[in-house]
Design an enzyme around this catalytic site. Structure first.
Site, PDB file in Angstrom:
ATOM      1  N   HIS A  75       0.814  -1.212   0.000  1.00  0.00           N
ATOM      2  CA  HIS A  75       0.000   0.000   0.000  1.00  0.00           C
ATOM      3  C   HIS A  75       0.849   1.264   0.000  1.00  0.00           C
ATOM      4  O   HIS A  75       0.389   2.326  -0.407  1.00  0.00           O
ATOM      5  CB  HIS A  75      -0.923   0.025   1.224  1.00  0.00           C
ATOM      6  CG  HIS A  75      -1.845  -1.140   1.304  1.00  0.00           C
ATOM      7  ND1 HIS A  75      -2.771  -1.439   0.336  1.00  0.00           N
ATOM      8  CD2 HIS A  75      -1.989  -2.104   2.252  1.00  0.00           C
ATOM      9  CE1 HIS A  75      -3.453  -2.528   0.674  1.00  0.00           C
ATOM     10  NE2 HIS A  75      -2.989  -2.946   1.833  1.00  0.00           N
ATOM     11  N   HIS A 103       5.521   7.116   6.507  1.00  0.00           N
ATOM     12  CA  HIS A 103       5.254   6.536   5.201  1.00  0.00           C
ATOM     13  C   HIS A 103       4.821   7.632   4.243  1.00  0.00           C
ATOM     14  O   HIS A 103       4.682   8.795   4.634  1.00  0.00           O
ATOM     15  CB  HIS A 103       4.177   5.447   5.304  1.00  0.00           C
ATOM     16  CG  HIS A 103       2.874   5.960   5.800  1.00  0.00           C
ATOM     17  ND1 HIS A 103       2.516   5.957   7.126  1.00  0.00           N
ATOM     18  CD2 HIS A 103       1.830   6.547   5.151  1.00  0.00           C
ATOM     19  CE1 HIS A 103       1.318   6.484   7.268  1.00  0.00           C
ATOM     20  NE2 HIS A 103       0.880   6.854   6.080  1.00  0.00           N
ATOM     21  N   HIS A 105       2.490   8.927   0.531  1.00  0.00           N
ATOM     22  CA  HIS A 105       1.433   8.795  -0.470  1.00  0.00           C
ATOM     23  C   HIS A 105       1.838   9.675  -1.647  1.00  0.00           C
ATOM     24  O   HIS A 105       2.158  10.844  -1.458  1.00  0.00           O
ATOM     25  CB  HIS A 105       0.083   9.255   0.101  1.00  0.00           C
ATOM     26  CG  HIS A 105      -0.346   8.484   1.315  1.00  0.00           C
ATOM     27  ND1 HIS A 105      -1.118   7.349   1.235  1.00  0.00           N
ATOM     28  CD2 HIS A 105      -0.096   8.690   2.633  1.00  0.00           C
ATOM     29  CE1 HIS A 105      -1.328   6.872   2.460  1.00  0.00           C
ATOM     30  NE2 HIS A 105      -0.713   7.667   3.321  1.00  0.00           N
ATOM     31  N   GLU A 115      -2.682  13.202   0.098  1.00  0.00           N
ATOM     32  CA  GLU A 115      -4.016  12.826   0.568  1.00  0.00           C
ATOM     33  C   GLU A 115      -4.814  14.070   0.919  1.00  0.00           C
ATOM     34  O   GLU A 115      -5.954  14.237   0.468  1.00  0.00           O
ATOM     35  CB  GLU A 115      -3.899  11.886   1.765  1.00  0.00           C
ATOM     36  CG  GLU A 115      -3.254  10.558   1.417  1.00  0.00           C
ATOM     37  CD  GLU A 115      -3.845   9.399   2.177  1.00  0.00           C
ATOM     38  OE1 GLU A 115      -4.502   8.555   1.564  1.00  0.00           O
ATOM     39  OE2 GLU A 115      -3.638   9.359   3.417  1.00  0.00           O
ATOM     40  N   HIS A 128       3.545  11.060   6.208  1.00  0.00           N
ATOM     41  CA  HIS A 128       2.886  10.989   7.509  1.00  0.00           C
ATOM     42  C   HIS A 128       3.825  10.351   8.527  1.00  0.00           C
ATOM     43  O   HIS A 128       4.358   9.258   8.270  1.00  0.00           O
ATOM     44  CB  HIS A 128       1.611  10.149   7.432  1.00  0.00           C
ATOM     45  CG  HIS A 128       0.556  10.717   6.545  1.00  0.00           C
ATOM     46  ND1 HIS A 128      -0.441   9.954   5.964  1.00  0.00           N
ATOM     47  CD2 HIS A 128       0.336  11.996   6.142  1.00  0.00           C
ATOM     48  CE1 HIS A 128      -1.224  10.730   5.247  1.00  0.00           C
ATOM     49  NE2 HIS A 128      -0.780  11.978   5.334  1.00  0.00           N
ATOM     50  N   THR A 208      -6.475   6.990   7.185  1.00  0.00           N
ATOM     51  CA  THR A 208      -6.919   7.158   5.805  1.00  0.00           C
ATOM     52  C   THR A 208      -6.906   5.841   5.043  1.00  0.00           C
ATOM     53  O   THR A 208      -7.065   5.824   3.824  1.00  0.00           O
ATOM     54  CB  THR A 208      -6.057   8.191   5.060  1.00  0.00           C
ATOM     55  OG1 THR A 208      -4.716   7.707   4.974  1.00  0.00           O
ATOM     56  CG2 THR A 208      -6.086   9.535   5.762  1.00  0.00           C
TER      57      THR A 208
END
Length: 320
Positions: A75, A103, A105, A115, A128, A208
């Site tokens: 992910h 991590h 995104h 995000e 994050h 999230t």
């Protein structure tokens, strides 16, 4: 936000029939009214510099002899902080929170990936740093508590080559596929963050990613992190969501972000008056393809009607 439990239970993805629009079927919390991420509408922010004082960081400037665990969990790219010595407090937080992992995104192109959005503007990547409440002992015990987690969010912008993040990117060849991990040398977390950390936004929200527990105190910093285009390309082209044993074409992990969620009756707070500016001024802000942030207006209108319809449904449901 990918934390423990992200791989537990039913399978979920960021696309198709197992994507964000369907998460609430297997994970009911994902259909709640305090979900994340959100669009940070600065014109609606409540300025509270007294309560939202600068966050106090402990141990963020130190490097231990322990390694970090760099992992592709299918992910995201996640870095586990094996030594629980980094903590935050103050800044309106009710307790002391211990750093567990961080991590990313990111998007397939520069115009998306983060995000959260700022007045409708998206950034190419968001980081994050996940902390759990010290009083609960560990992240597994904290993840479903209302005050269990505190997450620090940082936006990235395309700019100068970032040598600190390159220390992480250099190891991507060892974690190209799902469930691959490698030990890497620890890095002072302060080197990965912006220099000025006094200005930030605050709201209460959720994970999230499934199970979407509404247990997160979110802090989104105003100052961005610079990273070079070629470094973003490394995220987009070397990290895959499928297993190495699958064979065939590798599936790019880019666009691993959840769409913004309805704000409902929550408040957005700002730590400094300069953070509350008229959203209309953002219409002249240029994004990566030369379009203005005004191009996100149809999305904001669609989100407004979706949230209004959802609120009407909830009111109807509870009146029965």
């Amino acid at each position: 936000m990918t934390v423990v439990l992200s791989n537990a239970g039913n399978i979920w993805t960021y696309r198709g029939s197992l994507g964000p629009d369907h998460w609430h079927i297997d994970y009911p919390h994902c259909g709640g009214t305090h979900q994340s991420p959100i669009d940070l509408q600065t014109r609606d922010a409540v300025v509270d510099p007294t309560h939202l004082s600068p966050i106090v960081f402990y141990g963020y400037d130190r490097v231990s002899n322990l390694n970090y665990t760099l992992e592709n969990n299918g992910h995201t790219v996640q870095i586990g902080l094996n030594e629980k010595t980094m903590m935050i407090s103050g800044g309106g937080l009710s307790d002391t929170y211990i750093a567990e992992q961080f991590h990313f995104h990111w998007g397939a192109v520069d115009e998306r990936g983060s995000e959260h959005s700022l007045n409708g503007r998206y950034f190419p990547m968001e980081m994050h740093i996940v902390h759990y409440n010290k009083k609960y002992g560990n992240i597994s015990s904290s993840v479903d508590k209302a005050d269990g987690l505190a997450v620090l969010g940082f936006f990235f912008e395309v700019g100068r080559f970032n040598f600190h993040f390159q220390e992480i990117i250099n190891n991507f060849g060892d974690i190209q596929y799902n469930d691959e991990k490698v030990q890497i040398h620890s890095i002072p977390m302060i080197d990965l963050m912006p220099a000025r950390l006094a200005n930030y936004y605050r709201y209460v929200g959720s994970l999230t990613t499934p199970p979407c527990y509404e247990s997160v105190t979110w802090t989104i910093f105003n100052e961005t992190i610079e990273i070079a285009e070629e470094q973003l390309v490394q995220f987009r082209t070397t990290i895959f969501e499928n297993d190495k044993s699958d064979g065939g074409v590798s599936m790019d992990l880019s666009d691993d972000y959840r769409p913004v969620q309805c704000m409902f009756r929550r408040r957005l707070y700002a730590s400094h008056p300069s953070l509350k500016y008229n959203a209309a001024t953002q219409n002249v802000m240029v994004v990566g393809d030369g379009n203005s942030a005004a191009s996100n207006e149809p999305h904001r209108i669609s989100l407004f009607f979706m949230c209004s319809a959802w609120l009407w449904f909830l009111q109807l449901f509870f009146s029965l």
